[in-house]
Design an enzyme around this catalytic site. Structure first.
Site, PDB file in Angstrom:
ATOM      1  N   ASP A  24      49.315 -81.087  68.639  1.00  0.00           N
ATOM      2  CA  ASP A  24      48.507 -81.811  69.614  1.00  0.00           C
ATOM      3  C   ASP A  24      47.199 -82.314  69.004  1.00  0.00           C
ATOM      4  O   ASP A  24      46.292 -81.520  68.745  1.00  0.00           O
ATOM      5  CB  ASP A  24      48.218 -80.876  70.794  1.00  0.00           C
ATOM      6  N   SER A  78      43.679 -81.613  71.138  1.00  0.00           N
ATOM      7  CA  SER A  78      43.007 -80.322  71.263  1.00  0.00           C
ATOM      8  C   SER A  78      42.877 -79.723  69.872  1.00  0.00           C
ATOM      9  O   SER A  78      43.386 -80.280  68.900  1.00  0.00           O
ATOM     10  CB  SER A  78      43.782 -79.380  72.197  1.00  0.00           C
ATOM     11  N   ASN A 129      42.826 -75.913  69.206  1.00  0.00           N
ATOM     12  CA  ASN A 129      43.165 -74.489  69.065  1.00  0.00           C
ATOM     13  C   ASN A 129      44.653 -74.285  68.838  1.00  0.00           C
ATOM     14  O   ASN A 129      45.481 -75.016  69.384  1.00  0.00           O
ATOM     15  CB  ASN A 129      42.773 -73.713  70.328  1.00  0.00           C
ATOM     16  N   TRP A 152      47.434 -71.505  69.733  1.00  0.00           N
ATOM     17  CA  TRP A 152      47.692 -70.297  70.526  1.00  0.00           C
ATOM     18  C   TRP A 152      49.176 -70.205  70.851  1.00  0.00           C
ATOM     19  O   TRP A 152      49.887 -71.215  70.909  1.00  0.00           O
ATOM     20  CB  TRP A 152      46.860 -70.276  71.821  1.00  0.00           C
ATOM     21  N   TYR A 191      43.813 -77.473  79.864  1.00  0.00           N
ATOM     22  CA  TYR A 191      44.389 -78.761  79.501  1.00  0.00           C
ATOM     23  C   TYR A 191      44.498 -79.637  80.748  1.00  0.00           C
ATOM     24  O   TYR A 191      44.237 -79.178  81.855  1.00  0.00           O
ATOM     25  CB  TYR A 191      45.769 -78.573  78.865  1.00  0.00           C
ATOM     26  N   ASP A 240      46.400 -89.436  71.039  1.00  0.00           N
ATOM     27  CA  ASP A 240      46.724 -88.073  71.449  1.00  0.00           C
ATOM     28  C   ASP A 240      48.233 -87.850  71.473  1.00  0.00           C
ATOM     29  O   ASP A 240      48.929 -88.313  72.376  1.00  0.00           O
ATOM     30  CB  ASP A 240      46.119 -87.815  72.834  1.00  0.00           C
ATOM     31  N   THR A 247      49.868 -86.052  74.773  1.00  0.00           N
ATOM     32  CA  THR A 247      49.985 -86.705  76.083  1.00  0.00           C
ATOM     33  C   THR A 247      51.180 -87.656  76.064  1.00  0.00           C
ATOM     34  O   THR A 247      51.293 -88.488  75.166  1.00  0.00           O
ATOM     35  CB  THR A 247      48.704 -87.482  76.433  1.00  0.00           C
TER      36      THR A 247
END
Length: 384
Positions: free
Chosen positions: A90, A93, A95, A97, A133, A273, A276
């Site tokens: 992505d 963003s 991070n 996780w 998000y 992005d 998306t």
């Protein structure tokens, strides 16, 4: 996908050669295991001006699965021994996780969950993390471990272990977690993003990664870390400077149809992005675009167009840094369950520079994108 690195000492030279890597092992690791590292380093002395031994870094491709032209995800591995997870790569963003065994939300019950007690290299922290998000959210804590991406062994990588994933979006998602590729200044809890950690450890030959997204649910989608593969595009790359560093944010000079500007008449800000699915913008200009393409809203909130009209609909042109990027009707209209739906969507995404547009997968399927961290720019070219 597993990668095989053919090691031959005679093939080691000053030039960087694109070689496939066996999953989980870096070139340094292979040299160590074969007793060749010391001889190699003697013949390739360290350059203090460089962050790494250039000849130890290889560009590497991470295959992505196209899920119904909606999401693109690939497999990574965390821990020792490695535990596998599918993640969205992505650029919207920053991070990394994944779900953890400490998560009690329904969204974790049907996904892979990381168990830190089964990894000999895991290091916990007392730091919490919370990420929101556009759809979905997570809370949890941060830890460090080895992360394998595209055959690159990224050691001491900080990542989030979810403890809650509320709502239904993540429950129904075909992926487990998210790997953010935006700038570190938008990372929650100050976590270092994966690509930054790769750069800091000298694991990539260039501070770039590039993305090709296939169309029509086809295979072949890929994220290339550390380089660019010209076989994925035609013509030349056109470079666009970033207007802000956080998201991959650029300036769109105008959006037009049949030579008439229909949105962004005074320019607008947009982010590129991969996370998306659609192409989004502020409600008013998006409503104008829906009107111009003849889309009408149904009871579900989708904007429907007549499938028989697609061949007669006009192209929509995005002018970016003096170049025109054309979306044909077949690119911005999806056929779902016998209906034809506009892939333009209204979304409020405020920023210091105004409401942002999102050039999501609808746009990226048409244009190969190079994300250049070294020069803070993106490169765009017509995808094959």
């Amino acid at each position: 996908m597993k990668w095989l690195l053919l090691l031959a000492l005679a093939a080691l030279s000053e030039c960087l050669v694109k070689l496939p890597l066996r999953k989980g092992k870096s070139l340094r690791k292979h040299l160590e295991e074969n007793g060749l590292l010391q001889d190699f380093l003697k013949s390739h002395p360290y350059n203090p001006a460089s962050k790494y031994y250039p000849s130890l870094a290889q560009e590497a491709g991470q295959p992505l699965q196209n899920y119904m032209d909606i999401e693109y995800f690939g497999t990574i591995y965390i821990g020792t021994p490695p535990q596998s997870f599918t993640v969205i790569f992505d650029t919207g963003s920053a991070n990394l996780w994944v779900p953890s065994v400490y998560c009690s939300s329904p969204a974790c019950s049907n996904h892979q969950r990381f168990n830190p007690q089964q990894s000999s290299t895991f290091q916990s922290t007392s730091q919490s993390v919370s990420i929101q998000y556009g759809t979905g959210s997570m809370t949890g804590f941060l830890g460090y471990d080895t992360v394998q991406v595209a055959g690159i062994e990224d050691t001491n990588q900080i990542f989030g272990l979810s403890e809650t994933e509320p709502g239904t979006f993540l429950y129904s998602s075909p992926f487990d977690g998210i790997l953010g590729l935006a700038y570190p200044n938008i990372a929650s809890s100050g976590a270092t993003p994966v690509f930054d950690n790769m750069i800091n450890q000298g694991l990539v030959p260039q501070e770039v990664f590039s993305v090709y997204l296939s169309s029509d649910d086809q295979s072949g989608s890929v994220v290339i870390f550390g380089g660019v593969d010209s076989s994925y595009y035609t013509g030349s790359l056109n470079w666009v400077p970033l207007s802000a560093e956080g998201y991959w944010q650029i300036t769109v000079e105008s959006i037009s149809m049949n030579g008439q500007v229909i949105a962004c008449s005074q320019s607008c800000q947009a982010i590129v992005d991969t996370g998306t699915s659609r192409l989004t913008g502020p409600p008013t200009p998006i409503a104008d675009i829906q009107y111009y393409i003849g889309a009408s809203q149904d009871s579900n909130g989708d904007y429907i167009v007549n499938c028989n009209s697609i061949s007669n609909m006009a192209n929509i042109v995005f002018t970016i840094n003096g170049m025109d990027y054309t979306l044909t009707p077949s690119a911005y209209v999806s056929q779902v369950r016998g209906y034809c739906i506009s892939d333009f969507e209204a979304m409020n995404l405020p920023s210091n520079s105004g409401d942002l547009w999102i050039l999501g997968d609808v746009f990226i399927r048409e244009f190969f994108v190079v994300f250049d961290r070294g020069n803070n720019q993106v490169g765009l070219a017509v995808a094959v």
